[in-house]
Design an enzyme around this catalytic site. Sequence first.
Site, mmCIF file in Angstrom:
data_model
loop_
_atom_site.group_PDB
_atom_site.id
_atom_site.type_symbol
_atom_site.label_atom_id
_atom_site.label_comp_id
_atom_site.label_asym_id
_atom_site.label_seq_id
_atom_site.Cartn_x
_atom_site.Cartn_y
_atom_site.Cartn_z
ATOM 1 N N CYS A 104 -0.712 1.914 -5.122
ATOM 2 C CA CYS A 104 -1.398 3.271 -5.618
ATOM 3 C C CYS A 104 -0.374 4.297 -5.786
ATOM 4 C CB CYS A 104 -2.239 3.629 -4.243
ATOM 5 S SG CYS A 104 -3.783 2.437 -4.058
ATOM 6 N N HIS A 145 1.106 -1.314 0.062
ATOM 7 C CA HIS A 145 -0.048 -0.104 0.007
ATOM 8 C C HIS A 145 0.817 1.527 0.129
ATOM 9 C CE1 HIS A 145 -3.697 -1.963 0.564
ATOM 10 N NE2 HIS A 145 -3.219 -2.693 1.540
#
EC number: 2.6.1.-
Lengths: 419, 611
Positions: free
Chosen positions: A206, A164
């Site tokens: 991301c 992440h």
Amino acid sequence: MAVTDSLSRAATVLATVLLLSFGSVAASHIEDQAEQFFRSGHTNNWAVLVCTSRFWFNYRHVANTLSVYRSVKRLGIPDSHIVLMLADDMACNPRNPKPATVFSHKNMELNVYGDDVEVDYRSYEVTVENFLRVLTGRIPPSTPRSKRLLSDDRSNILIYMTGHGGNGFLKFQDSEEITNIELADAFEQMWQKRRYNELLFIIDTCQGASMYERFYSPNIMALASSQVGEDSLSHQPDPAIGVHLMDRYTFYVLEFLEEINPASQTNMNDLFQVCPKSLCVSTPGHRTDLFQRDPKNVLITDFFGSVRKVEITTETIKLQQDSEIMESSFKCFFELSFSKQVILTIGLPSYFCYKEDQMDEKLMEPLKYAEQLPVAQIIHQKPKLKDWHPPGGFILGLWALIIMVFFKTYGIKHMKFIF
Amino acid sequence: MGLLSDPVRRRALARLVLRLNAPLCVLSYVAGIAWFLALVFPPLTQRTYMSENAMGSTMVEEQFAGGDRARAFARDFAAHRKKSGALPVAWLERTMRSVGLEVYTQSFSRKLPFPDETHERYMVSGTNVYGILRAPRAASTESLVLTVPCGSDSTNSQAVGLLLALAAHFRGQIYWAKDIVFLVTEHDLLGTEAWLEAYHDVNVTGMQSSPLQGRAGAIQAAVALELSSDVVTSLDVAVEGLNGQLPNLDLLNLFQTFCQKGGLLCTLQGKLQPEDWTSLDGPLQGLQTLLLMVLRQASGRPHGSHGLFLRYRVEALTLRGINSFRQYKYDLVAVGKALEGMFRKLNHLLERLHQSFFLYLLPGLSRFVSIGLYMPAVGFLLLVLGLKALELWMQLHEAGMGLEEPGGAPGPSVPLPPSQAMGLALYVLPVLGQHVATQHFPVAEAEAVVLTLLAIYAAGLALPHNTHRPLSYRVVSTQAPDRGWMALKLVALIYLALQLGCIALTNFSLGFLLATTMVPTAALAKPHGPRTLYAALLVLTSPAATLLGSLFLWRELQEAPLSLAEGWQLFLAALAQGVLEHHTYGALLFPLLSLGLYPCWLLFWNVLFWK
């Protein structure tokens, strides 16, 4: 006699000089060719594969990393040259309905955990510090060999990371993160310590593109799953396992890599095309400005495989049109430079194979490798919608019957009530 | 910044507050009420969303298919229960063991402070049966609870059947990372309380119970199930727990997502979900649901056995199967699948539920109002008290500037102790004196408690005539006759504002409800003007009258209006229940009203009858 002798000697010297100059021209030409054959200039391959996420719902990150692990191992990098960092153990998680497996495809079609996985850094060992130490080689002397990145200036290194992240950082576990600046500095240290020849950096997170925008060291090619401001999305929801199995970008990279075999001539430009926005939802990015070579000359196997520059051919090879020049130049070359000889003796036979390969590909059958899963088929099979419709003729007949019955009952004179 | 330190500006500000006090107060009160009403409209009410990563989607496979098994279990259970007249402990133990659980029992007994006429019990003793399903590949450090409270009547048999069938199904799965406790309690909430106290090894309510033989780690979440029919038309979810505590919003979101996935009809406060929030109808329907929630939360009762889990910070909710006259019915498989999905998702949890809201209001199952948005409503109401107190303070200050009084007026502090004493009496005497009352009057214990309660409450109204007389001479003798009541009112206003502020922080609904009723009359109360009108208003807005009014409003919103006599009966029952719940579960509404708000209200009563 002496004169003639000296003359002849002068002539030979002249000839030698001439030959020498010609030879050096020819040698530089062939050197280019040879260099081009050794496009990458590397002699060994390393891979550092990192999953930075813990917890069951991050199953997909482990599957991502394991799928890349599977690919590089299949293409020839041995476990001793792979540093695999997994922040959590999904295969043995009590929530896993299928213990000792990690699947990358729905309906349990591809188990990327495989039979032998050598995890070098696991669970809480996966920290920013350990990662940077592995990269830069500043490791305590007690560290076992399997946990070291023992690369040199002839090493091509693949670094794959997933987890992440946000704009400019990637989260490690739940407690720390690595920033893009730290990563860029680590790569610079590696360059200065001559720890790599070329480096391929791939990140699936991301805003992944933010991670490579600060790189400044040479010979780095970087790919990311999404641009700054974009999320990378998950793929392959599986109700039986109860989580998403993969991230979109890595899923399509895996699909792409499954098609690669050690003899593949697929280049980096093909890798850049993987997972277009229509499939990925995010926009994958890449950066090549630091890289010296043209990506179209860089084979996928330069990084994902450990491919020896040797090809065994069953047929005799005819040298092609410019072979005479080459042949003559080879002699000179052999005479002149012994240091190059080593390279050439290794390089030449396969070089010709390569030429041959390029010229008429039909001649050479691509090598078949055992147990290749038809991943493309798995991915593209879609449940077909089956809506049954009665055949058109039947409906037509039905209407005709209705109209016939109508006229039979009421006769034509009732038409005016209808219209 | 020198707004208050600069004397000129300060005087100007003071003049402004003094001159515009009444309009400002009215404005603030209206703003508070309007803000509350506006909470149901879309900018303020938001769509709920799942915050917990581990429960992110409904992406699990529900394989439960034991509908027949559940019905068979339920039939057997009902038969055995009828035969033995109590919870068939031996049968439950046998059955739980046969489906492969680790079974334990716990016996408990409790003597209630006075007979509970609603549930018809006084000396209670019972047995809880619970079975633990151990997680096959994990340490027993965390657990989930599925509980069915069984009362004295023959309801909830189907819930027990479904619980057993689910246990059998869960036993066959290998993916459990948390132990699952299947708990069947006797005497509904009393059994739950006994089990929870024993589980956490505390004794907060004086329950006698045997220690638990088997434990299963910290409870992460609990679901209570109430089902009394083989088919249901809808599932109603109750979230309000003891003292207005609420479970984490994510648990409700989880339930809601599985409702949607299974196509179940789910209701909140027995109300269907409005579809359209853009027009006026949706929000108006939402307002009804919201008001029902406010009333239920304000009551501080545990609305279902989940309410007791919340005290131990175990996220819990109650699912009630409703079987109405609707056409479309769901069988136990549909309910079981929703439960299976919820448990499988809860099993994925890695931490306690903490990501989402703990303090919220619900105008619908898929809509919520966060604490940041609803607090201004009560803030505006309390501002009225502040403004009024400021005005009184300035008036007192101005009066004090004119003439110095070395002795001062001891007035304001005089009615305080008697009022507090009345509150204390209200809290202690009814239960303590029930036996004396039953000896002297022809009433039962429960009636005695309620009537004593009302008698003491009413006796408090007679207080001013006794307390203000001795000090009236002294106060009148001063040249500012108003100072006494003004000071008393100032103290009372601040006291009330503090109490309401604290209550609103812990239980917004109760704080808001009390503020709505008490603030206007508290601001109006003064010994001049139409005293009878003020007195009537003050009585109408006293805590007891608020309770009565809330009961009528509650039944009105449920579309089952009360007649006056019924309302009175319900009121008496509610009083008894309030006292009982304080003693049995530790509900705080009764002590809060008797020790805090009632004495405070008496102060205003004193102000009104100041001489």
